[in-house]
Scaffold this motif. Structure first.
Motif, PDB file in Angstrom:
ATOM      1  N   ASP A   1       3.852   8.673   7.775  1.00 44.15           N
ATOM      2  CA  ASP A   1       2.595   9.009   7.116  1.00 44.15           C
ATOM      3  C   ASP A   1       1.531   8.071   7.662  1.00 44.15           C
ATOM      4  O   ASP A   1       1.793   7.274   8.561  1.00 44.15           O
ATOM      5  CB  ASP A   1       2.740   8.854   5.610  1.00 44.15           C
TER       6      ASP A   1
ATOM      7  N   ALA B   1       0.831  -1.207   0.000  1.00 40.92           N
ATOM      8  CA  ALA B   1       0.000   0.000   0.000  1.00 40.92           C
ATOM      9  C   ALA B   1       0.867   1.259   0.000  1.00 40.92           C
ATOM     10  O   ALA B   1       0.562   2.230  -0.703  1.00 40.92           O
ATOM     11  CB  ALA B   1      -0.933  -0.003   1.211  1.00 40.92           C
ATOM     12  N   VAL B   2       1.955   1.255   0.768  1.00 37.13           N
ATOM     13  CA  VAL B   2       2.854   2.408   0.796  1.00 37.13           C
ATOM     14  C   VAL B   2       3.510   2.580  -0.568  1.00 37.13           C
ATOM     15  O   VAL B   2       3.580   3.691  -1.100  1.00 37.13           O
ATOM     16  CB  VAL B   2       3.922   2.265   1.907  1.00 37.13           C
ATOM     17  N   ARG B   3       3.960   1.489  -1.168  1.00 40.15           N
ATOM     18  CA  ARG B   3       4.573   1.573  -2.508  1.00 40.15           C
ATOM     19  C   ARG B   3       3.577   2.078  -3.547  1.00 40.15           C
ATOM     20  O   ARG B   3       3.935   2.846  -4.426  1.00 40.15           O
ATOM     21  CB  ARG B   3       5.124   0.217  -2.921  1.00 40.15           C
ATOM     22  N   ALA B   4       2.326   1.636  -3.443  1.00 39.23           N
ATOM     23  CA  ALA B   4       1.303   2.086  -4.387  1.00 39.23           C
ATOM     24  C   ALA B   4       1.079   3.591  -4.271  1.00 39.23           C
ATOM     25  O   ALA B   4       0.856   4.274  -5.271  1.00 39.23           O
ATOM     26  CB  ALA B   4      -0.005   1.339  -4.142  1.00 39.23           C
ATOM     27  N   GLU B   5       1.169   4.106  -3.055  1.00 37.98           N
ATOM     28  CA  GLU B   5       0.957   5.537  -2.831  1.00 37.98           C
ATOM     29  C   GLU B   5       2.205   6.372  -3.112  1.00 37.98           C
ATOM     30  O   GLU B   5       2.133   7.437  -3.708  1.00 37.98           O
ATOM     31  CB  GLU B   5       0.512   5.773  -1.389  1.00 37.98           C
ATOM     32  N   LYS B   6       3.359   5.879  -2.700  1.00 30.72           N
ATOM     33  CA  LYS B   6       4.596   6.662  -2.776  1.00 30.72           C
ATOM     34  C   LYS B   6       5.460   6.348  -3.995  1.00 30.72           C
ATOM     35  O   LYS B   6       6.401   7.061  -4.271  1.00 30.72           O
ATOM     36  CB  LYS B   6       5.448   6.430  -1.526  1.00 30.72           C
TER      37      LYS B   6
ATOM     38  N   PRO C   1      -3.625   3.673   4.354  1.00 30.88           N
ATOM     39  CA  PRO C   1      -5.003   3.841   3.905  1.00 30.88           C
ATOM     40  C   PRO C   1      -6.003   3.339   4.954  1.00 30.88           C
ATOM     41  O   PRO C   1      -5.692   2.462   5.765  1.00 30.88           O
ATOM     42  CB  PRO C   1      -5.072   2.982   2.638  1.00 30.88           C
TER      43      PRO C   1
END
Length: 78
Positions: free
Chosen positions: A61, A26-31, A64
């Motif tokens: 941060d 999820a962090v990779r998808a956002e960042k 989600p």
């Protein structure tokens, strides 16, 4: 394994654990795919979404909303 840090969201000292695979994704998808996620730690307080690098809150941060009620946020669940 957990560490104890002050969580800026909770406003108190909490246990943190490393992000699990779903949280890292999820962090990779956002960042972005190149974002380094292997040294990110998540607050284990119930309902808290805060994550941060091991030694400091800068670079931290929120995950989600879908992770808010994730049972793996309980201490000792890693």
């Amino acid at each position: 394994m957990t560490i104890s840090r002050v969580c800026p969201t909770c406003g108190s000292r909490q246990d943190f654990r490393k992000l699990n695979d779903a949280e890292k994704a999820a962090v990779r998808a956002e960042k972005g795919e190149r974002h380094f996620v292997n040294n990110l730690w998540r607050c284990t307080a119930k309902g808290c979404l805060w994550y941060q690098p091991y030694l400091h809150t800068r670079g931290g941060d929120r995950l989600p909303e879908k992770f808010r009620d994730d049972p793996t946020t309980e201490p000792g669940a890693d």
